[in-house]
Design an enzyme around this catalytic site. Structure first.
Site: not given
Ligand code: 4NP
Length: 151
Positions: A3, A9, A119
């Site tokens: 992800c 995720r 997300d």
């Molecule tokens: P993930 O969610 O891709 O499911 O881990 C996110 C966590 C942090 C960020 C973006 C998506 N961020 O930009 O910090």
């Protein structure tokens, strides 16, 4: 399992898949990674940890890392949680990017629909439960599709 941040995720996907692999007595290797690097070295998001634990899965020991080109040598399939993640994988891994190895996770459940695992980063706990359920279904399908019958 890939992800953007490797804290919401994909740590769930790693934990869920590993738990099903143990149950199914398979010897598959699973890891997770992110593409944006903002949280490298961090444990999974508290709500991902909480929701996983509610299903008996401890993901607290995982640490975020970035995907790199070597992952295309190490793994047979790279599952992207969403289409924007696929684009980022391509950008990050350059010449090593192999489109044939990259699949959208939810296409295992809904072939050809190119559905994203949303997300949950900006939302509250219900979003993490929804993501858990989607990933859980997809991991069941992965075993159904790729595990060889034992006899
Ligand atoms: P993930 O969610 O891709 O499911 O881990 C996110 C966590 C942090 C960020 C973006 C998506 N961020 O930009 O910090």
């Amino acid at each position: 399992m890939v992800c953007l941040g490797n804290i919401c995720r994909s740590p769930l996907a790693e934990g869920i898949m590993k738990s099903k692999i143990v149950q199914a007595r398979l010897n598959w290797q699973v890891d997770s990674a992110g593409t944006n690097g903002y949280h490298v070295g961090e444990a999974p998001h508290g709500l991902s940890q909480k929701v996983a634990l509610m299903h008996g899965i401890d993901i607290s020991k995982q640490r975020a890392r970035n995907i790199n080109g070597n992952d295309f040598d190490e793994f047979d399939i790279i599952y992207a949680m969403a289409e924007d993640v696929t684009d980022e994988i391509k950008w990050r891994t350059g010449k090593k990017f192999n489109a044939a190895k990259v699949k959208l996770l939810m296409n295992e459940v809904y072939p050809g629909r190119n559905m994203d695992v949303p997300d949950p980063w900006y939302g509250a706990e219900p979003g993490y439960h929804k993501v858990f359920d989607m990933i859980d279904k997809a991991c069941d399908k992965i075993i159904e599709h790729y595990a060889l019958p034992t006899k």
